[in-house]
Design a protein around this motif. Structure first.
Motif, PDB file in Angstrom:
ATOM      1  N   CYS A 212       0.851  -1.199   0.000  1.00 38.80           N
ATOM      2  CA  CYS A 212       0.000   0.000   0.000  1.00 38.80           C
ATOM      3  C   CYS A 212       0.885   1.248   0.000  1.00 38.80           C
ATOM      4  O   CYS A 212       0.511   2.271  -0.567  1.00 38.80           O
ATOM      5  CB  CYS A 212      -0.907  -0.022   1.230  1.00 38.80           C
ATOM      6  SG  CYS A 212      -2.031   1.371   1.339  1.00 38.80           S
ATOM      7  N   THR A 213       2.041   1.140   0.635  1.00 39.03           N
ATOM      8  CA  THR A 213       2.973   2.279   0.624  1.00 39.03           C
ATOM      9  C   THR A 213       3.333   2.628  -0.818  1.00 39.03           C
ATOM     10  O   THR A 213       3.360   3.807  -1.197  1.00 39.03           O
ATOM     11  CB  THR A 213       4.255   1.932   1.426  1.00 39.03           C
ATOM     12  OG1 THR A 213       3.880   1.347   2.667  1.00 39.03           O
ATOM     13  CG2 THR A 213       5.101   3.156   1.679  1.00 39.03           C
TER      14      THR A 213
ATOM     15  N   ASP B  65      -6.282   6.734   1.554  1.00 39.74           N
ATOM     16  CA  ASP B  65      -5.483   5.648   2.127  1.00 39.74           C
ATOM     17  C   ASP B  65      -6.475   4.735   2.835  1.00 39.74           C
ATOM     18  O   ASP B  65      -6.884   4.993   3.971  1.00 39.74           O
ATOM     19  CB  ASP B  65      -4.430   6.195   3.098  1.00 39.74           C
ATOM     20  CG  ASP B  65      -3.633   5.072   3.758  1.00 39.74           C
ATOM     21  OD1 ASP B  65      -4.020   3.902   3.584  1.00 39.74           O
ATOM     22  OD2 ASP B  65      -2.645   5.369   4.454  1.00 39.74           O
TER      23      ASP B  65
ATOM     24  N   HIS C 118      -6.820   0.310   5.942  1.00 43.61           N
ATOM     25  CA  HIS C 118      -7.605  -0.344   6.999  1.00 43.61           C
ATOM     26  C   HIS C 118      -9.002  -0.725   6.508  1.00 43.61           C
ATOM     27  O   HIS C 118      -9.776  -1.257   7.293  1.00 43.61           O
ATOM     28  CB  HIS C 118      -7.812   0.607   8.189  1.00 43.61           C
ATOM     29  CG  HIS C 118      -6.572   1.023   8.902  1.00 43.61           C
ATOM     30  ND1 HIS C 118      -6.595   1.830  10.015  1.00 43.61           N
ATOM     31  CD2 HIS C 118      -5.260   0.750   8.680  1.00 43.61           C
ATOM     32  CE1 HIS C 118      -5.361   2.047  10.444  1.00 43.61           C
ATOM     33  NE2 HIS C 118      -4.528   1.417   9.648  1.00 43.61           N
TER      34      HIS C 118
ATOM     35  N   SER D  26      -4.166  -2.131   1.338  1.00 32.76           N
ATOM     36  CA  SER D  26      -3.009  -2.928   1.777  1.00 32.76           C
ATOM     37  C   SER D  26      -3.394  -4.396   1.899  1.00 32.76           C
ATOM     38  O   SER D  26      -4.437  -4.716   2.478  1.00 32.76           O
ATOM     39  CB  SER D  26      -2.527  -2.431   3.144  1.00 32.76           C
ATOM     40  OG  SER D  26      -1.527  -3.297   3.648  1.00 32.76           O
TER      41      SER D  26
ATOM     42  N   LYS E  17      -3.670  -7.581   7.471  1.00 35.83           N
ATOM     43  CA  LYS E  17      -4.872  -6.887   7.007  1.00 35.83           C
ATOM     44  C   LYS E  17      -6.015  -7.899   6.753  1.00 35.83           C
ATOM     45  O   LYS E  17      -5.813  -9.106   6.871  1.00 35.83           O
ATOM     46  CB  LYS E  17      -4.552  -6.097   5.733  1.00 35.83           C
ATOM     47  CG  LYS E  17      -3.558  -4.961   5.987  1.00 35.83           C
ATOM     48  CD  LYS E  17      -4.091  -3.959   6.973  1.00 35.83           C
ATOM     49  CE  LYS E  17      -3.232  -2.730   7.225  1.00 35.83           C
ATOM     50  NZ  LYS E  17      -1.816  -2.817   7.155  1.00 35.83           N
TER      51      LYS E  17
HETATM   52  C1  LIG Z   1      -3.036   3.529   7.276  1.00 39.93           C
HETATM   53  C2  LIG Z   1      -1.976   2.734   6.593  1.00 39.93           C
HETATM   54  N1  LIG Z   1      -1.518   3.145   5.408  1.00 39.93           N
HETATM   55  C3  LIG Z   1      -0.578   2.477   4.731  1.00 39.93           C
HETATM   56  C4  LIG Z   1      -0.038   1.315   5.254  1.00 39.93           C
HETATM   57  C5  LIG Z   1       1.022   0.621   4.490  1.00 39.93           C
HETATM   58  O1  LIG Z   1       0.626  -0.630   4.047  1.00 39.93           O
HETATM   59  P1  LIG Z   1       1.696  -1.618   3.428  1.00 39.93           P
HETATM   60  O2  LIG Z   1       2.351  -2.312   4.582  1.00 39.93           O
HETATM   61  O3  LIG Z   1       0.889  -2.538   2.575  1.00 39.93           O
HETATM   62  O4  LIG Z   1       2.658  -0.806   2.659  1.00 39.93           O
HETATM   63  C6  LIG Z   1      -0.486   0.833   6.486  1.00 39.93           C
HETATM   64  C7  LIG Z   1       0.063  -0.393   7.059  1.00 39.93           C
HETATM   65  O5  LIG Z   1      -0.344  -0.892   8.073  1.00 39.93           O
HETATM   66  C8  LIG Z   1      -1.469   1.564   7.180  1.00 39.93           C
HETATM   67  O6  LIG Z   1      -1.924   1.172   8.369  1.00 39.93           O
END
Ligand SMILES: Cc1ncc(COP(=O)(O)O)c(C=O)c1O
Length: 368
Positions: free
Chosen positions: A57-58, A154, A157, A178, A183
């Motif tokens: 997700c990042t 974003d 969650h 994500s 998750k």
């Molecule tokens: C609100 C939020 N955004 C982004 C992320 C990033 O997700 P990822 O680990 O898939 O990069 C998280 C990860 O827990 C998150 O809680």
């Protein structure tokens, strides 16, 4: 500390083993047919076919910011009440974070505060779904449209959450999910970016893999001769992760149903507990309930006592403006102060047995 009841659990059905073995031994483990199949399943589930699966997700947030053409000196309005993964991609693009305040009864970014923070350098707004509960997407998108700014949700969650009768993934220019280990569904690590426009989707498809067109028919020399017009990333998903995702999607409805039933039970049980304030949720939207957050006056004391009883509780994310990497962006955020001083998350997910939920309720209602 050994917890009897945890805040998170990895969902991994045994039925994944057979298809996973097939993919691993198939001779093709990169981005291929399984990625395409997973994207079709996700697109049908959400109701938006412009989906790009990614390695996190990042990455989805960073790619969305790139697609908004965010760069040096631009401003992005965001919330401090989130995971740092929401905001680190803004720094990666040399842009500035402008914190908006939140609604202290939900933890979500406040549209009124967003409006006050807009300048002629604002390129995008990131609206995060605290715990899986959608922010005020209608109001946020109206403001963004008025000022010609893009909206990125974003929704890390919030997989499966709904807003005004539609699944999250349809309301804004970009929506990021994500599929990280803990998750709702996971691909071990992974994510997805849903785009509103075909144009963004097509550009995103190039940028997720070095800017190279993988659908190019002429593959005579591994696409070596094709000109790359714009730099990209190595953000794509692979067939191994997608195979896990395909299997996980068979369970999503049950996971969401159980999360929501558990929270219904907890909400009813705490209704008359005057030491606890529940978050205030509207009935035009449906949370995916990745977190169950309550507001409590002496939360550190609560945390120690609950941990002693074997129940894991945590704020889950530290307010981001407390980190040194974000210090230049600090400003007054009275509602983040208020929310952060009282919020704590308690276990509520699909994995809890009825007797565990009863134990949590009894421990809390009998005065922890
Ligand atoms: C609100 C939020 N955004 C982004 C992320 C990033 O997700 P990822 O680990 O898939 O990069 C998280 C990860 O827990 C998150 O809680």
């Amino acid at each position: 500390m050994e917890y009897k009841i945890t805040l998170f659990k990895v969902h991994m059905p045994k039925s994944v083993i057979k298809p996973l073995k097939n993919t691993l031994l198939s001779g093709f483990i990169g981005q291929g047919p399984k990625v395409e199949e997973f994207e079709n399943i996700l697109g049908n589930y959400i109701g938006n076919k412009y989906v790009l699966t990614l390695n996190s997700c990042t990455s989805a947030i960073q790619l969305a910011l790139r697609l908004c053409n965010v760069g040096f000196g631009d401003e992005v309005i965001s919330t401090a009440m989130t995971c740092t993964a929401t905001n680190e991609p803004i720094l990666a693009l040399d842009a500035k974070i402008i914190w908006a305040d939140i609604n202290p009864t939900t933890g979500n970014i406040d549209p009124k505060s967003i409006k006050n923070k807009i300048t002629n350098k604002t390129k995008a707004i990131i609206a995060m779904h605290w715990g899986g509960y959608p922010p005020d997407l209608k109001e946020i998108n109206i403001i963004a449209k008025e000022y010609g700014i893009k909206v990125i949700e974003d929704a890390a969650h919030a997989f499966g959450a709904e807003y005004q009768g539609q699944k999250i993934g349809n309301h804004s220019d970009f929506v990021c999910f994500s599929f990280q280990a803990i998750k709702h569904i996971n691909t071990v690590d992974g994510g997805a970016l849903f785009c509103k426009s075909e144009e963004d989707y097509k550009r995103g498809k190039l940028l997720r893999w070095y800017g190279i067109d993988r659908e190019e028919k002429d593959r005579s020399d591994h696409r070596l001769e094709k000109d790359i017009k714009e730099y990209g990333y190595k953000f794509h998903m692979n067939d191994v992760c997608a195979t896990i995702g395909i299997e996980q999607m068979k369970f999503i409805d049950k996971i969401l149903e159980k999360n929501r039933a558990n929270i219904n039970t907890l909400n009813n049980a705490f209704q008359n507990n005057n030491k606890i304030k529940l978050l205030s949720y509207k009935n035009d939207r449906l949370s995916a309930y990745w977190l169950y957050t309550i507001l409590i006056k002496n939360k550190d004391d609560f945390k120690t006592k609950m941990n002693e009883k074997g129940i894991m509780v945590s704020p889950v994310h530290a307010r981001n403006d407390s980190h040194t990497m974000f210090q230049e962006f600090r400003c007054e955020l009275p509602n983040v102060d208020k929310f952060y001083s009282e919020m704590i998350c308690i276990p509520s997910g699909w994995w809890l047995k009825n007797e565990e939920i009863e134990y949590i309720i009894k421990t809390i209602n009998e005065g922890w």
